[in-house]
Scaffold this motif. Structure first.
Motif, PDB file in Angstrom:
ATOM      1  N   ALA A 194      31.833  29.919  58.050  1.00 62.08           N
ATOM      2  CA  ALA A 194      31.084  30.352  56.865  1.00 62.08           C
ATOM      3  C   ALA A 194      31.496  31.765  56.431  1.00 62.08           C
ATOM      4  CB  ALA A 194      29.579  30.297  57.137  1.00 62.08           C
ATOM      5  N   LYS A 195      31.718  32.639  57.384  1.00 56.06           N
ATOM      6  CA  LYS A 195      32.159  33.994  57.043  1.00 56.06           C
ATOM      7  C   LYS A 195      33.496  33.960  56.308  1.00 56.06           C
ATOM      8  CE  LYS A 195      33.670  38.396  59.023  1.00 56.06           C
ATOM      9  NZ  LYS A 195      34.033  39.124  60.264  1.00 56.06           N
ATOM     10  N   ASN A 196      34.374  33.047  56.714  1.00 55.82           N
ATOM     11  CA  ASN A 196      35.679  32.938  56.068  1.00 55.82           C
ATOM     12  C   ASN A 196      35.559  32.527  54.609  1.00 55.82           C
ATOM     13  OD1 ASN A 196      36.458  31.515  59.175  1.00 55.82           O
ATOM     14  ND2 ASN A 196      37.196  33.534  58.561  1.00 55.82           N
ATOM     15  N   LEU A 197      34.547  31.718  54.286  1.00 58.82           N
ATOM     16  CA  LEU A 197      34.290  31.379  52.891  1.00 58.82           C
ATOM     17  C   LEU A 197      34.078  32.651  52.069  1.00 58.82           C
ATOM     18  CD1 LEU A 197      31.794  28.388  53.245  1.00 58.82           C
ATOM     19  CD2 LEU A 197      34.061  28.267  52.204  1.00 58.82           C
ATOM     20  N   LEU A 198      33.269  33.551  52.597  1.00 60.21           N
ATOM     21  CA  LEU A 198      33.012  34.813  51.900  1.00 60.21           C
ATOM     22  C   LEU A 198      34.280  35.647  51.768  1.00 60.21           C
ATOM     23  CD1 LEU A 198      29.609  36.054  53.391  1.00 60.21           C
ATOM     24  CD2 LEU A 198      30.048  35.365  51.026  1.00 60.21           C
ATOM     25  N   GLU A 199      35.061  35.717  52.838  1.00 60.93           N
ATOM     26  CA  GLU A 199      36.286  36.523  52.821  1.00 60.93           C
ATOM     27  C   GLU A 199      37.269  36.014  51.765  1.00 60.93           C
ATOM     28  OE1 GLU A 199      36.406  37.890  57.517  1.00 60.93           O
ATOM     29  OE2 GLU A 199      37.275  35.969  56.918  1.00 60.93           O
ATOM     30  N   ILE A 200      37.427  34.703  51.701  1.00 58.75           N
ATOM     31  CA  ILE A 200      38.330  34.124  50.710  1.00 58.75           C
ATOM     32  C   ILE A 200      37.840  34.438  49.301  1.00 58.75           C
ATOM     33  CG2 ILE A 200      39.215  31.966  49.745  1.00 58.75           C
ATOM     34  CD1 ILE A 200      39.060  30.811  52.598  1.00 58.75           C
ATOM     35  N   ALA A 201      36.561  34.205  49.065  1.00 56.67           N
ATOM     36  CA  ALA A 201      36.000  34.436  47.735  1.00 56.67           C
ATOM     37  C   ALA A 201      36.121  35.896  47.328  1.00 56.67           C
ATOM     38  CB  ALA A 201      34.546  33.995  47.695  1.00 56.67           C
ATOM     39  N   GLU A 202      35.814  36.812  48.246  1.00 56.96           N
ATOM     40  CA  GLU A 202      35.863  38.239  47.909  1.00 56.96           C
ATOM     41  C   GLU A 202      37.257  38.674  47.492  1.00 56.96           C
ATOM     42  OE1 GLU A 202      32.791  40.852  50.324  1.00 56.96           O
ATOM     43  OE2 GLU A 202      33.934  39.580  51.664  1.00 56.96           O
ATOM     44  N   ILE A 203      38.267  38.255  48.239  1.00 55.77           N
ATOM     45  CA  ILE A 203      39.635  38.645  47.913  1.00 55.77           C
ATOM     46  C   ILE A 203      40.061  38.055  46.580  1.00 55.77           C
ATOM     47  CG2 ILE A 203      42.050  38.275  48.562  1.00 55.77           C
ATOM     48  CD1 ILE A 203      41.294  38.815  51.423  1.00 55.77           C
ATOM     49  N   LYS A 204      39.723  36.795  46.360  1.00 57.50           N
ATOM     50  CA  LYS A 204      40.121  36.154  45.110  1.00 57.50           C
ATOM     51  C   LYS A 204      39.349  36.707  43.912  1.00 57.50           C
ATOM     52  CE  LYS A 204      41.900  31.915  47.143  1.00 57.50           C
ATOM     53  NZ  LYS A 204      41.860  30.437  47.154  1.00 57.50           N
ATOM     54  N   ILE A 205      38.107  37.074  44.135  1.00 51.33           N
ATOM     55  CA  ILE A 205      37.326  37.696  43.064  1.00 51.33           C
ATOM     56  C   ILE A 205      37.976  39.005  42.628  1.00 51.33           C
ATOM     57  CG2 ILE A 205      35.155  38.893  42.561  1.00 51.33           C
ATOM     58  CD1 ILE A 205      33.769  36.763  44.319  1.00 51.33           C
ATOM     59  N   ASN A 206      38.495  39.746  43.598  1.00 51.03           N
ATOM     60  CA  ASN A 206      39.110  41.034  43.306  1.00 51.03           C
ATOM     61  C   ASN A 206      40.515  40.908  42.724  1.00 51.03           C
ATOM     62  OD1 ASN A 206      36.887  42.520  44.180  1.00 51.03           O
ATOM     63  ND2 ASN A 206      37.577  42.502  46.306  1.00 51.03           N
ATOM     64  N   CYS A 207      41.094  39.729  42.796  1.00 54.10           N
ATOM     65  CA  CYS A 207      42.404  39.474  42.196  1.00 54.10           C
ATOM     66  C   CYS A 207      42.168  38.712  40.907  1.00 54.10           C
ATOM     67  CB  CYS A 207      43.297  38.677  43.135  1.00 54.10           C
ATOM     68  SG  CYS A 207      43.706  39.536  44.661  1.00 54.10           S
ATOM     69  N   GLU A 208      41.999  39.416  39.842  1.00 57.86           N
ATOM     70  CA  GLU A 208      41.581  38.832  38.568  1.00 57.86           C
ATOM     71  C   GLU A 208      42.470  37.669  38.166  1.00 57.86           C
ATOM     72  OE1 GLU A 208      40.709  40.230  33.958  1.00 57.86           O
ATOM     73  OE2 GLU A 208      41.377  41.659  35.468  1.00 57.86           O
ATOM     74  N   GLY A 209      41.852  36.574  37.799  1.00 63.65           N
ATOM     75  CA  GLY A 209      42.585  35.431  37.297  1.00 63.65           C
ATOM     76  C   GLY A 209      43.008  34.437  38.354  1.00 63.65           C
ATOM     77  N   ILE A 210      42.803  34.756  39.638  1.00 68.28           N
ATOM     78  CA  ILE A 210      43.269  33.845  40.692  1.00 68.28           C
ATOM     79  C   ILE A 210      42.260  32.748  40.976  1.00 68.28           C
ATOM     80  CG2 ILE A 210      43.766  33.729  43.170  1.00 68.28           C
ATOM     81  CD1 ILE A 210      45.303  36.240  42.959  1.00 68.28           C
ATOM     82  N   ILE A 211      40.999  33.060  40.886  1.00 74.76           N
ATOM     83  CA  ILE A 211      39.983  32.064  41.236  1.00 74.76           C
ATOM     84  C   ILE A 211      39.194  31.654  40.002  1.00 74.76           C
ATOM     85  CG2 ILE A 211      38.145  33.709  41.818  1.00 74.76           C
ATOM     86  CD1 ILE A 211      37.400  31.838  44.140  1.00 74.76           C
ATOM     87  N   ASN A 212      38.845  30.404  39.957  1.00 78.31           N
ATOM     88  CA  ASN A 212      37.992  29.908  38.881  1.00 78.31           C
ATOM     89  C   ASN A 212      36.541  29.913  39.336  1.00 78.31           C
ATOM     90  OD1 ASN A 212      40.128  29.300  37.084  1.00 78.31           O
ATOM     91  ND2 ASN A 212      40.533  27.416  38.209  1.00 78.31           N
ATOM     92  N   VAL A 213      35.682  30.380  38.478  1.00 78.02           N
ATOM     93  CA  VAL A 213      34.262  30.361  38.772  1.00 78.02           C
ATOM     94  C   VAL A 213      33.713  29.001  38.359  1.00 78.02           C
ATOM     95  CG1 VAL A 213      32.018  31.422  38.349  1.00 78.02           C
ATOM     96  CG2 VAL A 213      34.083  32.828  38.330  1.00 78.02           C
ATOM     97  N   ASP A 214      33.111  28.318  39.298  1.00 78.82           N
ATOM     98  CA  ASP A 214      32.495  27.039  38.982  1.00 78.82           C
ATOM     99  C   ASP A 214      31.058  27.273  38.543  1.00 78.82           C
ATOM    100  OD1 ASP A 214      34.604  25.177  39.697  1.00 78.82           O
ATOM    101  OD2 ASP A 214      34.293  25.882  41.739  1.00 78.82           O
ATOM    102  N   SER A 215      30.726  26.822  37.353  1.00 76.99           N
ATOM    103  CA  SER A 215      29.330  26.865  36.973  1.00 76.99           C
ATOM    104  C   SER A 215      28.596  25.806  37.769  1.00 76.99           C
ATOM    105  CB  SER A 215      29.184  26.600  35.469  1.00 76.99           C
ATOM    106  OG  SER A 215      29.479  25.249  35.175  1.00 76.99           O
ATOM    107  N   TRP A 216      27.306  25.909  37.816  1.00 72.95           N
ATOM    108  CA  TRP A 216      26.563  24.922  38.587  1.00 72.95           C
ATOM    109  C   TRP A 216      26.715  23.532  37.983  1.00 72.95           C
ATOM    110  CZ3 TRP A 216      22.800  22.174  36.124  1.00 72.95           C
ATOM    111  CH2 TRP A 216      22.273  22.703  34.946  1.00 72.95           C
ATOM    112  N   GLN A 217      27.037  23.469  36.690  1.00 71.90           N
ATOM    113  CA  GLN A 217      27.210  22.159  36.054  1.00 71.90           C
ATOM    114  C   GLN A 217      28.501  21.466  36.484  1.00 71.90           C
ATOM    115  OE1 GLN A 217      26.647  25.002  34.208  1.00 71.90           O
ATOM    116  NE2 GLN A 217      25.318  24.591  32.459  1.00 71.90           N
ATOM    117  N   THR A 218      29.549  22.232  36.746  1.00 70.28           N
ATOM    118  CA  THR A 218      30.859  21.635  36.998  1.00 70.28           C
ATOM    119  C   THR A 218      31.263  21.582  38.471  1.00 70.28           C
ATOM    120  OG1 THR A 218      31.954  23.779  36.664  1.00 70.28           O
ATOM    121  CG2 THR A 218      31.691  22.359  34.731  1.00 70.28           C
TER     122      THR A 218
END
Length: 210
Positions: free
Chosen positions: A180-204
């Protein structure tokens, strides 16, 4: 200042949760709930988050979207979607296989190739191949898919020849709440690298079953 985030991992029936505060400190816990996951999830989440922050303080959510157990994965994704909707915050869906690859790649040298294998139904396997890069990101070499074990072995051999590198095959354990901690680590790094990660809305946001 860092953002406050909560990660939820339920794909194997073991509930894993992790929280990162705005100082970058992590808090993690897991419970082997098995078939009682659906009944205990809300209680365990509340017990975990209460001493750390208010629900309204969260800036983002992360959830393991599979592959994994159909029922357990669905429970986690539905919970994350509901929370994201109620709190009006972004939710990030991360592959179970990528999360395990990240966990295993921490002490590996640059350009290491990791073939992540997880048991599926009917003697099939889920497989995905990832490569560690110097910027702390994992590159997806082969997208996660469900396939016959023999076909998977052939694919691993093919990529080993292609990259002229030894591919380390990592077999997913039966319980993955510890990532579970690794989920956070992946998300944090990708969030800080603009354009690398897509934000999923709760609908999609959707689980990966197949």
């Amino acid at each position: 200042m860092n953002k406050k985030g909560l990660a939820l991992h339920t794909t194997t029936g073991e509930l894993g949760v992790a929280f990162v505060d705005n100082q970058g400190k992590y808090y993690c816990q897991s419970w082997d709930l098995g078939r009682d996951l659906a009944n205990q999830l809300q209680v365990k989440l509340q017990e975990f988050i209460a001493p750390l922050c208010l629900w309204s303080d969260l800036d983002f959510l992360v959830v393991a979207i599979g592959p994994g157990s159909y029922t357990s994965t669905r429970i986690g994704v539905v919970t994350a979607k509901t929370l994201a909707q109620q709190l009006n915050i972004p939710v990030y869906g991360i592959s179970t296989l990528e999360t395990l690859a990240w966990n295993q790649a921490i002490n590996k040298p640059e350009n290491s190739l990791l073939a992540i294998e997880m048991r599926a139904n009917n003697e099939d396997v889920y497989g995905g191949i990832y490569q560690k890069k110097s910027n702390d990101l994992l590159i997806k070499i082969l997208a996660d898919e469900q396939l016959k074990k023999q076909k998977w072995m052939e694919i691993v051999s093919k990529y080993q020849v292609k990259f002229e590198e030894k591919i380390e095959v990592i077999f997913a354990p039966d319980k993955l709440g510890f990532t579970a901690k690794n989920l956070l680590e992946i998300a944090e790094i990708k969030i800080n690298c603009e354009g690398i990660i897509n934000v999923d809305s709760w609908q999609t946001l959707q689980p990966f079953y197949n």
